[in-house]
Scaffold this motif. Sequence first.
Motif, PDB file in Angstrom:
ATOM      1  N   ASN A   1       0.839  -1.200   0.000  1.00  0.00           N
ATOM      2  CA  ASN A   1       0.000   0.000   0.000  1.00  0.00           C
ATOM      3  C   ASN A   1       0.875   1.251   0.000  1.00  0.00           C
ATOM      4  O   ASN A   1       0.594   2.233  -0.694  1.00  0.00           O
ATOM      5  CB  ASN A   1      -0.912   0.011   1.230  1.00  0.00           C
ATOM      6  N   GLY A   2       1.937   1.199   0.819  1.00  0.00           N
ATOM      7  CA  GLY A   2       2.864   2.329   0.863  1.00  0.00           C
ATOM      8  C   GLY A   2       3.571   2.533  -0.466  1.00  0.00           C
ATOM      9  O   GLY A   2       3.774   3.676  -0.909  1.00  0.00           O
ATOM     10  N   ASN A   3       3.947   1.426  -1.113  1.00  0.00           N
ATOM     11  CA  ASN A   3       4.599   1.531  -2.422  1.00  0.00           C
ATOM     12  C   ASN A   3       3.663   2.151  -3.456  1.00  0.00           C
ATOM     13  O   ASN A   3       4.064   3.002  -4.258  1.00  0.00           O
ATOM     14  CB  ASN A   3       5.049   0.150  -2.900  1.00  0.00           C
ATOM     15  N   LEU A   4       2.401   1.720  -3.422  1.00  0.00           N
ATOM     16  CA  LEU A   4       1.426   2.276  -4.361  1.00  0.00           C
ATOM     17  C   LEU A   4       1.188   3.758  -4.087  1.00  0.00           C
ATOM     18  O   LEU A   4       1.033   4.560  -5.009  1.00  0.00           O
ATOM     19  CB  LEU A   4       0.102   1.508  -4.259  1.00  0.00           C
ATOM     20  N   GLY A   5       1.168   4.101  -2.801  1.00  0.00           N
ATOM     21  CA  GLY A   5       0.935   5.500  -2.440  1.00  0.00           C
ATOM     22  C   GLY A   5       2.059   6.423  -2.854  1.00  0.00           C
ATOM     23  O   GLY A   5       1.855   7.636  -2.996  1.00  0.00           O
ATOM     24  N   SER A   6       3.251   5.855  -3.055  1.00  0.00           N
ATOM     25  CA  SER A   6       4.397   6.688  -3.436  1.00  0.00           C
ATOM     26  C   SER A   6       4.481   6.917  -4.944  1.00  0.00           C
ATOM     27  O   SER A   6       5.315   7.700  -5.405  1.00  0.00           O
ATOM     28  CB  SER A   6       5.696   6.031  -2.954  1.00  0.00           C
ATOM     29  N   PHE A   7       3.622   6.237  -5.713  1.00  0.00           N
ATOM     30  CA  PHE A   7       3.646   6.437  -7.161  1.00  0.00           C
ATOM     31  C   PHE A   7       3.175   7.850  -7.506  1.00  0.00           C
ATOM     32  O   PHE A   7       2.197   8.341  -6.933  1.00  0.00           O
ATOM     33  CB  PHE A   7       2.738   5.424  -7.862  1.00  0.00           C
TER      34      PHE A   7
END
Length: 247
Positions: free
Chosen positions: A238-244
């Motif tokens: 979720n954090g990785n997706l949020g950093s896109f």
Amino acid sequence: KCMKCFPTASFGEKPDYSGYNTLTWPHHDIKVHRQMSLNHLNACTKSQQKIIKKEHGIRYSALIDLPYFNPIKYTVIDPMHNLFLGTSKHCMEIWTKYNIVTKSDLEVIEERMLCLKAPHSIGRLPLKIGSGFSGFTADQWQKWTTFYSSIALRGTHQHLQYWLLFVKACCLLCNHFLQNSNIELAHKYLQMFCTKYEEINGKEACTPNMHLHFHLVDCLENYGPVYALWCFAFEKYNGNLGSFPTN
């Protein structure tokens, strides 16, 4: 998982989540659950459906028509939210709110943290202790609970006795390899922790997560160690997706 009721003293007040004698908890029965779901479906009016839902906490779902689907067994308690973002965080909030752990205590704890040399696999926590653990992630709460807290909190307050029971339970449950004996021992530690917590802090301080601790046993026996089912990996992605970057 069970049919334990959580009464309220009066309208609008917080339910009473205390009481940790699991032998007195009425257990859910899948046959009763299916029947109440069908009763909800076949109710003549919306008001009757609301009554069934309120009294039994059950409403109809098409999934209940699948003969192999067991909504009781398939309800999984996430250890990450239950143990670390739940009880661990709650205890620290209670202690700082009521000055059980004072500002000066937090400064002492932070100084102790600076002196600790954690294994590389654990890593160092950010220095947010002095500000009351603000912004701790679930991963940081886990590290604080299972490694740092038993040393950093030593001698700071009388509540440490029951906190260490919680720490022992978490350390047992967070093993990559989990034996039935460890699950049983962790369950005993959690029961001792919750009982002592209620005795010292009162019923009003007990939380839903403390009740759910006692359903972790079933989840671990059914689905394996916490690493097989907790949400750390999910939250990481979720954090990785949020950093896109987005428009």
